[in-house]
Design a protein around this motif. Sequence first.
Motif, PDB file in Angstrom:
ATOM      1  N   VAL A  54      44.846  30.261  45.649  1.00  0.00           N
ATOM      2  CA  VAL A  54      44.317  30.830  46.896  1.00  0.00           C
ATOM      3  C   VAL A  54      44.279  30.116  48.049  1.00  0.00           C
ATOM      4  CG1 VAL A  54      41.937  31.615  45.403  1.00  0.00           C
ATOM      5  CG2 VAL A  54      42.081  29.371  46.194  1.00  0.00           C
ATOM      6  N   ALA A  55      44.038  30.642  49.180  1.00  0.00           N
ATOM      7  CA  ALA A  55      44.587  30.017  50.576  1.00  0.00           C
ATOM      8  C   ALA A  55      43.142  30.113  51.415  1.00  0.00           C
ATOM      9  CB  ALA A  55      45.488  30.840  51.291  1.00  0.00           C
ATOM     10  N   ARG A  56      43.300  28.893  52.101  1.00  0.00           N
ATOM     11  CA  ARG A  56      42.173  28.685  53.074  1.00  0.00           C
ATOM     12  C   ARG A  56      42.412  29.646  54.276  1.00  0.00           C
ATOM     13  NH1 ARG A  56      42.489  22.491  54.191  1.00  0.00           N
ATOM     14  NH2 ARG A  56      44.791  22.999  53.868  1.00  0.00           N
ATOM     15  N   PHE A  85      37.021  28.840  57.197  1.00  0.00           N
ATOM     16  CA  PHE A  85      36.549  27.912  56.002  1.00  0.00           C
ATOM     17  C   PHE A  85      36.137  28.762  54.685  1.00  0.00           C
ATOM     18  CE2 PHE A  85      35.847  25.401  60.119  1.00  0.00           C
ATOM     19  CZ  PHE A  85      36.510  24.399  59.589  1.00  0.00           C
ATOM     20  N   GLY A  86      36.699  29.718  54.518  1.00  0.00           N
ATOM     21  CA  GLY A  86      36.711  30.454  53.476  1.00  0.00           C
ATOM     22  C   GLY A  86      38.015  30.477  52.725  1.00  0.00           C
ATOM     23  N   LEU A  87      37.837  31.406  51.603  1.00  0.00           N
ATOM     24  CA  LEU A  87      39.025  31.464  50.647  1.00  0.00           C
ATOM     25  C   LEU A  87      39.815  32.893  50.536  1.00  0.00           C
ATOM     26  CD1 LEU A  87      37.970  29.308  47.979  1.00  0.00           C
ATOM     27  CD2 LEU A  87      39.809  28.729  49.685  1.00  0.00           C
ATOM     28  N   ASP A  88      41.071  33.070  50.774  1.00  0.00           N
ATOM     29  CA  ASP A  88      41.688  34.266  50.830  1.00  0.00           C
ATOM     30  C   ASP A  88      42.647  34.273  49.288  1.00  0.00           C
ATOM     31  OD1 ASP A  88      40.530  35.355  52.914  1.00  0.00           O
ATOM     32  OD2 ASP A  88      42.210  34.620  53.996  1.00  0.00           O
ATOM     33  N   PRO A  89      43.099  35.661  49.030  1.00  0.00           N
ATOM     34  CA  PRO A  89      43.966  35.613  47.862  1.00  0.00           C
ATOM     35  C   PRO A  89      45.458  35.076  48.190  1.00  0.00           C
ATOM     36  CG  PRO A  89      42.827  37.627  48.253  1.00  0.00           C
ATOM     37  CD  PRO A  89      42.671  36.909  49.303  1.00  0.00           C
ATOM     38  N   ALA A  90      46.127  34.516  47.434  1.00  0.00           N
ATOM     39  CA  ALA A  90      47.365  33.901  47.615  1.00  0.00           C
ATOM     40  C   ALA A  90      48.267  34.190  46.247  1.00  0.00           C
ATOM     41  CB  ALA A  90      47.324  32.181  47.808  1.00  0.00           C
ATOM     42  N   LEU A  91      48.650  33.431  45.373  1.00  0.00           N
ATOM     43  CA  LEU A  91      49.161  33.852  44.077  1.00  0.00           C
ATOM     44  C   LEU A  91      48.281  34.664  43.432  1.00  0.00           C
ATOM     45  CD1 LEU A  91      51.365  30.590  42.874  1.00  0.00           C
ATOM     46  CD2 LEU A  91      52.090  32.883  43.941  1.00  0.00           C
ATOM     47  N   ALA A  92      46.946  34.401  43.265  1.00  0.00           N
ATOM     48  CA  ALA A  92      45.849  35.468  42.677  1.00  0.00           C
ATOM     49  C   ALA A  92      45.415  36.175  43.525  1.00  0.00           C
ATOM     50  CB  ALA A  92      44.776  34.432  42.432  1.00  0.00           C
ATOM     51  N   LEU A  93      45.837  37.547  43.247  1.00  0.00           N
ATOM     52  CA  LEU A  93      45.350  38.752  44.245  1.00  0.00           C
ATOM     53  C   LEU A  93      43.766  38.835  43.963  1.00  0.00           C
ATOM     54  CD1 LEU A  93      47.812  41.548  43.005  1.00  0.00           C
ATOM     55  CD2 LEU A  93      47.103  40.818  45.431  1.00  0.00           C
ATOM     56  N   ARG A  94      43.240  38.404  43.042  1.00  0.00           N
ATOM     57  CA  ARG A  94      41.801  38.407  42.637  1.00  0.00           C
ATOM     58  C   ARG A  94      41.251  37.486  41.644  1.00  0.00           C
ATOM     59  NH1 ARG A  94      43.411  42.790  39.914  1.00  0.00           N
ATOM     60  NH2 ARG A  94      42.304  43.226  37.948  1.00  0.00           N
ATOM     61  N   TRP A  95      40.111  37.314  41.608  1.00  0.00           N
ATOM     62  CA  TRP A  95      39.595  36.392  40.548  1.00  0.00           C
ATOM     63  C   TRP A  95      37.977  36.744  40.313  1.00  0.00           C
ATOM     64  CZ3 TRP A  95      41.005  34.823  45.239  1.00  0.00           C
ATOM     65  CH2 TRP A  95      40.247  34.364  46.445  1.00  0.00           C
ATOM     66  N   GLU A  96      37.768  36.373  39.261  1.00  0.00           N
ATOM     67  CA  GLU A  96      36.295  36.517  38.676  1.00  0.00           C
ATOM     68  C   GLU A  96      35.544  35.341  38.024  1.00  0.00           C
ATOM     69  OE1 GLU A  96      37.791  39.269  35.794  1.00  0.00           O
ATOM     70  OE2 GLU A  96      38.626  40.553  37.413  1.00  0.00           O
ATOM     71  N   THR A  97      34.361  35.434  37.865  1.00  0.00           N
ATOM     72  CA  THR A  97      33.661  34.250  37.281  1.00  0.00           C
ATOM     73  C   THR A  97      32.621  35.050  36.459  1.00  0.00           C
ATOM     74  OG1 THR A  97      31.853  34.277  39.278  1.00  0.00           O
ATOM     75  CG2 THR A  97      34.146  32.440  39.030  1.00  0.00           C
ATOM     76  N   PRO A  98      32.914  35.328  35.326  1.00  0.00           N
ATOM     77  CA  PRO A  98      31.833  35.888  34.447  1.00  0.00           C
ATOM     78  C   PRO A  98      30.801  35.250  34.110  1.00  0.00           C
ATOM     79  CG  PRO A  98      33.778  35.576  33.191  1.00  0.00           C
ATOM     80  CD  PRO A  98      34.208  35.023  34.607  1.00  0.00           C
ATOM     81  N   ILE A 139      38.560  33.522  35.827  1.00  0.00           N
ATOM     82  CA  ILE A 139      39.520  34.441  35.539  1.00  0.00           C
ATOM     83  C   ILE A 139      40.387  34.696  36.602  1.00  0.00           C
ATOM     84  CG2 ILE A 139      40.340  36.288  34.307  1.00  0.00           C
ATOM     85  CD1 ILE A 139      37.736  36.464  32.888  1.00  0.00           C
ATOM     86  N   PHE A 140      41.767  34.517  36.727  1.00  0.00           N
ATOM     87  CA  PHE A 140      42.727  34.595  37.936  1.00  0.00           C
ATOM     88  C   PHE A 140      43.651  35.751  37.471  1.00  0.00           C
ATOM     89  CE2 PHE A 140      40.940  30.471  38.598  1.00  0.00           C
ATOM     90  CZ  PHE A 140      40.558  30.524  40.018  1.00  0.00           C
ATOM     91  N   HIS A 141      43.851  36.929  38.456  1.00  0.00           N
ATOM     92  CA  HIS A 141      45.053  37.774  38.109  1.00  0.00           C
ATOM     93  C   HIS A 141      45.800  37.638  38.973  1.00  0.00           C
ATOM     94  CE1 HIS A 141      41.982  40.167  35.654  1.00  0.00           C
ATOM     95  NE2 HIS A 141      41.189  39.579  36.567  1.00  0.00           N
ATOM     96  N   LEU A 142      47.175  37.354  38.609  1.00  0.00           N
ATOM     97  CA  LEU A 142      48.338  36.886  39.355  1.00  0.00           C
ATOM     98  C   LEU A 142      48.998  37.998  39.985  1.00  0.00           C
ATOM     99  CD1 LEU A 142      49.887  33.917  37.179  1.00  0.00           C
ATOM    100  CD2 LEU A 142      48.062  33.785  38.905  1.00  0.00           C
TER     101      LEU A 142
END
Length: 512
Positions: free
Chosen positions: A64-66, A70-83, A89-92
């Motif tokens: 992820v990228a700052r 001061f928030g976070l944006d996608p980088a290598l991970a297009l999206r992520w979830e916290t079940p 869970i990171f989706h690359l």
Amino acid sequence: MSKRILSAVATSLLACTLTACGHHASNSDTVTMLIESSPTNLDPRIGTDAQSERIDALVFDALVARNSHFGLDPALALRWETPDPQTYIFHLRSGVHFQDGRPLTSRDVKWTLDTITNGSVVTVKSGSYRTIQSVETPDPLTVVIHLKKPDPALLWNLCDGAFGVVPYGSGKDFWRHPIGSGPFRFVSQTIDKDVLLDRSENYWAAPAKIPHLAFAVVPDATTRALELEKGSADVEVNALTPDMVETLRTRPSLTVEDGPGTTLVYTVFNMHDAPLRDSRIRRAIALGINRPLIIQSLLRGEARVADSILPPEQPLYWSAHGTLDAVSYDPGAANALLDAAGYRRGPDGIRFHLGMKTSTDETTRLLAVILQQQLSQIGISLDLRSYEFATFYADLVKGAFQLAPSRWIGGNEQPDIFHYAYAGSSIPPHGGNRGYYSNPQVDALLDDAAAATSDAQRAGDYRQVQQVLAHDLPSLNLWYLDTVIVHSRRLTNVTTSPSGDFAFLRTAALAR
């Protein structure tokens, strides 16, 4: 010390005779950036000094990228979830390759995290990933991180500057020729001379516009100013004294970009030292330092007084700015505290001696001289010793100092910095608690913040931590430096960032 004398100290460097020096000639396709010291380790799993992290952020990608808020944006991970609070869970992205052509997959992410946490590489960063239980890779583009307990700081520790994915199999000598997936690829490093990068031709995002980067190591600030003035170099970030910046601002071939910054300059106290173990001594030192005067005289106003490690731009629910027991200049109160602590003045007016180690950075050395003069007014004799950066940093990490000026660069933009810098479990080599501070109340509040299920609860814990630190003063927060970039006019699209990183080189261009 009067403002006039402070200004004389600050400008004395410019009166020195400039000697001949080697320089890195800029050609039409190479941008030469001046840096104060060599990066200590370009393996992103290990390097924690500013030069290492800033250059690594150009060579490697994080999950992820700052962003500027001061928030976070996608980088290598297009999206992520916290079940659930203990599973991420990171989706690359697909189609990402390392600079040697190998595809970047979940296996590389797992290898990076596993080698940090299992001791395969020795790194102080391991403490930042202490909550990771295991990493799974159900398919090449999915990473599942299981935690031992909830960790709200995990995403920040997987962002640019703090983290970079290395190829599977990268070992202890990876720093000698690092391979990443970022916009620039590593070419070579000559210690105490330079680091050379080339534009990566297979970068997954918009390609960099600069074909070649040369990071020239020039320890002396006067020489850095001269290199820019001669046109032998193109750019520097926060590597000149304010007086030099003002001089170079008048040069037609150069331009200056500046803006509010979050880089924190602070002084760390070694709690293993007998006098400094006493909080009254630490508070007396804080009361004996006139921060506003130094900001105006030494820094030409290019800084803001700091009362917390977190910058005021942080979301208000984390920050305790305006509510802390701030320390203001009061030499009378400082003298009273020192008397009460049993440190009376001797016949020479001195109560005791303290040693302060610094790097050879010119502004830091000038600051140390000013602190020496101001503390002498309350009877503390400051003995100054300057070392080249690698030696200074090694001593800082292993606790071989009494007092030392230092900086938090980027890492203090999120509240997990309190754990990294002040938790009892973060004493090196497990973190950045270089002053050996230990307070069970702080540890309990940090544990509670880590386990909290709501931002409101976490924010309350962090505000209490800031109150305790303001009382205990394990370190003295001095100021947040403005970000100041001096660059040649042939380098365009240059923008500042609060942390003063090198991210602008991803989009900067050469005028044609």
